[in-house]
Scaffold this motif. Sequence first.
Motif, short mmCIF file in Angstrom:
data_model
loop_
_atom_site.label_atom_id
_atom_site.label_comp_id
_atom_site.label_asym_id
_atom_site.label_seq_id
_atom_site.Cartn_x
_atom_site.Cartn_y
_atom_site.Cartn_z
N PRO A 1 0.75 -1.75 0.02
CA PRO A 1 0.35 -0.12 0.06
C PRO A 1 0.83 1.41 0.12
O PRO A 1 2.34 0.92 0.33
N LEU A 2 0.68 2.32 -0.53
CA LEU A 2 0.77 3.11 -0.42
C LEU A 2 1.46 3.97 0.68
O LEU A 2 2.69 4.70 1.01
N GLU A 3 0.88 3.88 2.12
CA GLU A 3 1.54 4.02 3.56
C GLU A 3 2.27 3.44 3.77
O GLU A 3 3.53 4.02 3.79
N ASP B 1 16.96 12.00 -2.46
CA ASP B 1 16.80 13.27 -2.81
C ASP B 1 15.68 12.59 -3.68
O ASP B 1 14.55 13.76 -3.15
N LYS B 2 15.47 11.98 -3.94
CA LYS B 2 14.58 11.28 -4.75
C LYS B 2 13.12 10.92 -4.50
O LYS B 2 12.00 11.02 -5.15
N ASP B 3 13.24 10.66 -3.34
CA ASP B 3 12.10 10.44 -2.29
C ASP B 3 11.43 11.75 -1.81
O ASP B 3 10.43 10.74 -1.42
N LEU B 4 12.03 12.46 -1.91
CA LEU B 4 10.92 14.18 -1.28
C LEU B 4 10.19 14.05 -2.96
O LEU B 4 9.47 14.68 -2.24
N ALA B 5 9.96 14.24 -3.59
CA ALA B 5 9.34 13.88 -4.54
C ALA B 5 8.44 12.68 -4.32
O ALA B 5 6.90 13.34 -4.79
N HIS B 6 8.64 11.52 -4.42
CA HIS B 6 8.09 10.72 -4.89
C HIS B 6 7.64 10.98 -3.33
O HIS B 6 5.65 10.43 -3.99
N ILE B 7 7.46 10.94 -2.40
CA ILE B 7 6.95 11.18 -1.17
C ILE B 7 5.47 12.65 -1.49
O ILE B 7 4.58 12.48 -0.28
N ILE C 1 4.48 2.37 1.61
CA ILE C 1 6.11 2.62 0.35
C ILE C 1 6.69 4.32 1.32
O ILE C 1 7.70 4.51 1.27
N ARG C 2 5.11 5.17 1.50
CA ARG C 2 5.83 6.68 1.41
C ARG C 2 6.74 6.47 2.75
O ARG C 2 7.61 6.69 3.23
N ARG C 3 6.17 5.56 4.34
CA ARG C 3 7.26 5.08 5.41
C ARG C 3 8.77 4.32 5.11
O ARG C 3 9.58 5.03 5.32
N SER C 4 9.00 3.92 3.87
CA SER C 4 10.08 3.32 3.21
C SER C 4 11.08 4.42 2.39
O SER C 4 11.96 4.91 3.17
N LYS C 5 10.16 4.72 2.06
CA LYS C 5 10.98 6.02 1.42
C LYS C 5 11.41 7.48 2.66
O LYS C 5 12.35 7.62 2.56
N ALA C 6 10.37 7.50 3.79
CA ALA C 6 11.02 8.81 4.45
C ALA C 6 12.36 8.39 5.38
O ALA C 6 12.59 8.93 5.45
N ALA C 7 11.70 6.89 5.67
CA ALA C 7 13.24 5.93 6.57
C ALA C 7 14.33 6.48 5.55
O ALA C 7 15.69 6.51 5.99
N VAL C 8 14.32 6.40 4.50
CA VAL C 8 15.72 6.22 3.38
C VAL C 8 16.40 7.55 3.31
O VAL C 8 17.28 8.25 3.34
N MET C 9 14.47 8.77 2.47
CA MET C 9 15.37 10.20 2.09
C MET C 9 16.12 10.28 1.35
O MET C 9 16.79 11.61 1.86
#
Length: 100
Positions: free
Chosen positions: A61-63, A75-81, A65-73
């Motif tokens: 679920p997107l939630e 540069d590209k994760d900021l746009a994805h978040i 995916i968002r948690r994972s991207k926030a944990a790694v952070m």
Amino acid sequence: MTPVNVALRQGAKMIRNTVVELADGMLVNFVYHVSGLAGFATELLKARILKFHGCDIPVMPLESIRRSKAAVMRDKDLAHIHYIDQTLRLRRTQTKRKKK
């Protein structure tokens, strides 16, 4: 690297360390660790099963995916978040409208 080796034995071509190209041109990126999430079995219970090229594929679920991207952070994760947050807000708005 076992999944990559299995793919290579089946005729895939190595593109990068964790990316192979299958005979039909499809790229497959093998992920061995996802930061910010619970264990595989727990996350799998949250997944939706979607059809992809005739196969049933569990999709997080997107939630999650968002948690994972926030944990790694990265540069590209900021746009994805940003876009994940927009999508989640739209979904909540649509759900509220349906309840009315």
